[in-house]
Design an enzyme around this catalytic site. Structure first.
Site, short mmCIF file in Angstrom:
data_model
loop_
_atom_site.label_atom_id
_atom_site.label_comp_id
_atom_site.label_asym_id
_atom_site.label_seq_id
_atom_site.Cartn_x
_atom_site.Cartn_y
_atom_site.Cartn_z
N HIS A 54 -35.20 -16.10 20.84
CA HIS A 54 -33.86 -15.50 22.10
C HIS A 54 -35.73 -14.91 23.12
CE1 HIS A 54 -31.95 -14.25 18.24
NE2 HIS A 54 -30.63 -13.93 19.57
N SER B 291 -29.22 -19.48 19.66
CA SER B 291 -29.35 -18.25 20.71
C SER B 291 -29.98 -18.39 21.62
CB SER B 291 -30.09 -16.86 20.36
OG SER B 291 -29.22 -16.19 19.12
#
Length: 292
Positions: free
Chosen positions: A239, A176
């Site tokens: 993230h 991610s």
């Protein structure tokens, strides 16, 4: 007789050459259409002409395709050949993997990068593969593999280091950080060149990005805080850090489409800021981390 044979041979060669030319022409026409569509999605209007003049399908987007195949292969390995209770969330095999980032294994520095190859379950890997293929392939066709790989890896390393500082007791898996770096770089370019990238499409692109990011971040937060699971977590910190790396380093690199980004002072400002963060994270992990 010899003249007839020679005429027949020449006619056959001409027909074959004509067929090859027609076939190449069809291929070129398809490639041209693909490149025109990509240029509208990836570049402001003033850069499209330069891209279309030099655009070709060789080399193909090897970095994104290769990294996606590697991630899928590792997932299948742990899902099939290692003992698992279920495919939805992988547990024992992944936890003992030499690729996963673990707080108690931080001295094995490669884990700060290799964790991107391991995923926590089907929904995790499918989401990352979908995003990095649908966005990464067009980005690599426009900006080439060395630029895309630099942004992607900056997100991966930034994601693991940020997680080790802000969530120091948790293990980490997934690509991610790299995916969000690509999203961050593209998102900033859409914002800055909004008027030149067709306003209606610009709105759609922003809505698409915000929807995907919001859904994915919501799932990561839910998994981390509301429905904790045993084994490796999908860190929301990675993230965010990956997105910030993309919005700084990625933005500069992607905005220098027809220029040498090494000569852009914005690139060095972003790199210096990134390196300061890296040095702080290393210092924190050695001397201050609760995982010590």
């Amino acid at each position: 007789m010899e003249m007839e044979r020679m005429n027949t041979t020449n006619t056959s060669d001409e027909q074959e050459e004509k067929e090859n030319n027609e076939r190449n022409s069809r291929v070129c026409t398809i490639c041209d259409k693909i490149h025109k569509s990509i240029s509208k999605w990836m570049l402001p209007e003033n850069a499209r002409g330069t891209y279309l003049e030099r655009a070709n399908c060789i080399p193909p987007p090897l970095f994104i395709i290769s990294i996606s195949i590697a991630e899928l292969a590792v997932f299948i390995y742990y899902a099939v050949w290692k003992p698992q209770k279920q495919w939805i969330t992988l547990d024992t095999g992944v936890w003992n993997s030499p690729f996963i980032y673990r707080p108690d294994k931080r001295e094995e520095a490669w884990r700060f990068i290799s964790y991107m190859l391991v995923h926590a379950g089907i929904q995790h890997i499918l989401g990352n593969l979908f995003l990095q293929l649908i966005l990464g392939i067009p980005l690599e066709m426009v900006h080439k593999g060395h630029r895309v790989s630099l942004v992607y890896l900056a997100g991966v390393i930034g994601g693991s280091l940020a997680s080790s500082v802000c969530d120091p007791l948790q293990a980490l898996v997934g690509a991610s950080g790299g995916v969000y770096a690509l999203i961050g770089g593209y998102f900033m370019n859409v914002l800055v060149n909004f008027r030149e990238m067709i306003p209606l499409f610009g709105v759609f692109r922003l809505f698409f990005i915000v929807s995907i990011v919001g859904t994915d971040m919501g799932f990561a937060l839910y998994r981390r805080f509301i429905a904790p699971v045993k084994g490796p977590q999908v860190s929301f910190v990675a993230h965010i850090a990956g997105g910030l790396a993309g919005m700084s380093i990625g933005y500069v690199i992607f905005s220098c489409f027809d220029k040498n980004f090494i000569k852009d002072p914005r690139f060095w400002i972003a790199i210096v800021a990134y390196l300061v963060f890296v040095m702080f994270a290393i210092f924190f992990n050695i001397f201050l981390s609760p995982a010590n």
